[in-house]
Design a protein around this motif. Sequence first.
Motif, PDB file in Angstrom:
ATOM      1  N   GLN A 281       0.845  -1.184   0.000  1.00 45.70           N
ATOM      2  CA  GLN A 281       0.000   0.000   0.000  1.00 45.70           C
ATOM      3  C   GLN A 281       0.886   1.241   0.000  1.00 45.70           C
ATOM      4  O   GLN A 281       1.877   1.309   0.751  1.00 45.70           O
ATOM      5  CB  GLN A 281      -0.921   0.017   1.223  1.00 45.70           C
ATOM      6  CG  GLN A 281      -2.058  -0.994   1.142  1.00 45.70           C
ATOM      7  CD  GLN A 281      -3.041  -0.837   2.278  1.00 45.70           C
ATOM      8  OE1 GLN A 281      -2.758  -0.183   3.275  1.00 45.70           O
ATOM      9  NE2 GLN A 281      -4.217  -1.428   2.125  1.00 45.70           N
ATOM     10  N   ASP A 282       0.516   2.207  -0.841  1.00 45.95           N
ATOM     11  CA  ASP A 282       1.301   3.437  -0.888  1.00 45.95           C
ATOM     12  C   ASP A 282       0.899   4.355   0.258  1.00 45.95           C
ATOM     13  O   ASP A 282       0.074   4.018   1.116  1.00 45.95           O
ATOM     14  CB  ASP A 282       1.134   4.131  -2.242  1.00 45.95           C
ATOM     15  CG  ASP A 282      -0.327   4.466  -2.542  1.00 45.95           C
ATOM     16  OD1 ASP A 282      -1.170   4.363  -1.626  1.00 45.95           O
ATOM     17  OD2 ASP A 282      -0.615   4.820  -3.699  1.00 45.95           O
ATOM     18  N   ASP A 283       1.489   5.541   0.289  1.00 47.13           N
ATOM     19  CA  ASP A 283       1.233   6.484   1.378  1.00 47.13           C
ATOM     20  C   ASP A 283      -0.214   6.950   1.412  1.00 47.13           C
ATOM     21  O   ASP A 283      -0.730   7.306   2.484  1.00 47.13           O
ATOM     22  CB  ASP A 283       2.160   7.699   1.240  1.00 47.13           C
ATOM     23  CG  ASP A 283       3.632   7.310   1.361  1.00 47.13           C
ATOM     24  OD1 ASP A 283       3.893   6.258   2.000  1.00 47.13           O
ATOM     25  OD2 ASP A 283       4.498   8.023   0.822  1.00 47.13           O
ATOM     26  N   ALA A 284      -0.876   6.951   0.274  1.00 51.58           N
ATOM     27  CA  ALA A 284      -2.276   7.382   0.227  1.00 51.58           C
ATOM     28  C   ALA A 284      -3.246   6.270   0.603  1.00 51.58           C
ATOM     29  O   ALA A 284      -4.457   6.494   0.651  1.00 51.58           O
ATOM     30  CB  ALA A 284      -2.614   7.908  -1.169  1.00 51.58           C
TER      31      ALA A 284
ATOM     32  N   ALA B  16      -3.652   3.409  -1.158  1.00 51.02           N
ATOM     33  CA  ALA B  16      -4.087   2.637  -2.322  1.00 51.02           C
ATOM     34  C   ALA B  16      -3.356   1.292  -2.360  1.00 51.02           C
ATOM     35  O   ALA B  16      -2.151   1.223  -2.096  1.00 51.02           O
ATOM     36  CB  ALA B  16      -3.824   3.415  -3.607  1.00 51.02           C
TER      37      ALA B  16
END
Length: 487
Positions: free
Chosen positions: A340-343, A345
């Motif tokens: 999962q990325d920082d946002a 997603a």
Amino acid sequence: MDSDEKVLGAVLASCCSQAIEGVLLAAELDEHYGVTVDFIRLLDANAALAHSIVQSPQQMLDALETSLLTAQELVLQKHPQKLSMAVKPNAHIRLHSIPYSMDPEQHLLNPNICNIGSGHLGKLITIRGTVVKAGPVKMFEAQKVFFCNKCKHKFLLKNTAEVSGNSSCTNYELPMECPNPKPCLGSNFKPFDGAGATGYTNHQELRVQEQLQCLEPGSVPASISVILQDELADSVQPGDDVEVTGLVQADWRPLFPGARCDGTLSMKACSTRSISSRHRAAAAPAEGLQDMFRDFWAYHADCPLKGRNKILASICPQIYGLFLVKLAVALTLIGGCPRQDDAGAHIRGECHMLLIGDPGTGKSQLMKFAARMAPRAVVTTGRGTTGAGLTVSATKEGGSWSLEAGALVLADGGLCCIDEFECIREQDRAMIHEAMEQQTLHIAKVQSYLMWQTGLVTDSCKCPPKRHGCATRLVSYVCISCCGSSE
């Protein structure tokens, strides 16, 4: 209180006290609850009871259902939070995982679906398979109140009809004499039509098929109907790998004058457990394989690329060369790690492969070898394939709709191989884009909006057009339009 009921209640209270506590703490009083009982723990606590269940499953399961009320009272009396607890009348025993050591004969208590026959009729067995079809949740008449026509005494009877795909079957065994504690010799009983006189429960029929990874090459997978009731209904979806423990029963078709009696075998589920293919694939290998893995790379520690090349040489060894193609197949099977990325997603870890080559260059051989290597794989061809066959199809049976899983749903957590990918129609090809990119599948059919997880890897093969050259652009070379994604 009967002494046998006390003994069974004490055994259940010792084997599954935590599950009983959860039922006692539940808020709803009239809901159906399942108390999970591990057969191995029951065998360790009372071996005689476990063997009695194997010998007379229906009789002992009914006795355990009755003694479950006693077990709830025993746990309630000793619990510090008993003021916030309540005994649930609609609690059910959910036995699972019959050990192989209790099999008196091979394939008797833990058979493959293809080995289930008339010898299993009335037996308690455990099977493992994939749900390929799930019918709608229906209403089943479980019990009804009757009254004596002489003294007007009311009593409750359970529906003893064998549960089958027809949820409207009823069979009440009326007593010979009135069960009124006061003397009454009445023998004429009628159904009571007042409010709350009839009790209903949930009812669903599944179709469970043999797991594809357990089949011999060229064999046709066998399947069996499984009946779910009470809280088990709607607990699994098409495409799920499940372990089902239940009773084998005969499912007779409706009789017609002059027609031959026809019936099939089905299972009334006592418990269902979903076996996640992702968790199974991510499970640690056996200790011996771990030692072989460490020894292999320790031997090639000076030059790891030699070890890699030795592994690639063992991929589809009947085809010589094609080093880069075999490397791509290996990387596709190994996959990556989702993150999962920082946002927030979700980014998938699986990669897909499109293999393009002239006829006779070994594309199908490489694809079939990858299917044999994967722990779970579905092989299909694009010629004649429709969007419903790849995703989910809806069929109508008796006025209600049921859903049957397609290739992408059945390959969840594994590999889906599609040969002759260019033969799939453009509108059908667009349906698999979400499954490949987002690892999910949303379907809107028969006034329903459904979502499935499809964490799969797609391995596709196609032949280029007859006239092509090195200067041709990739899009026109492949004859597949680009989807709206840069991945």
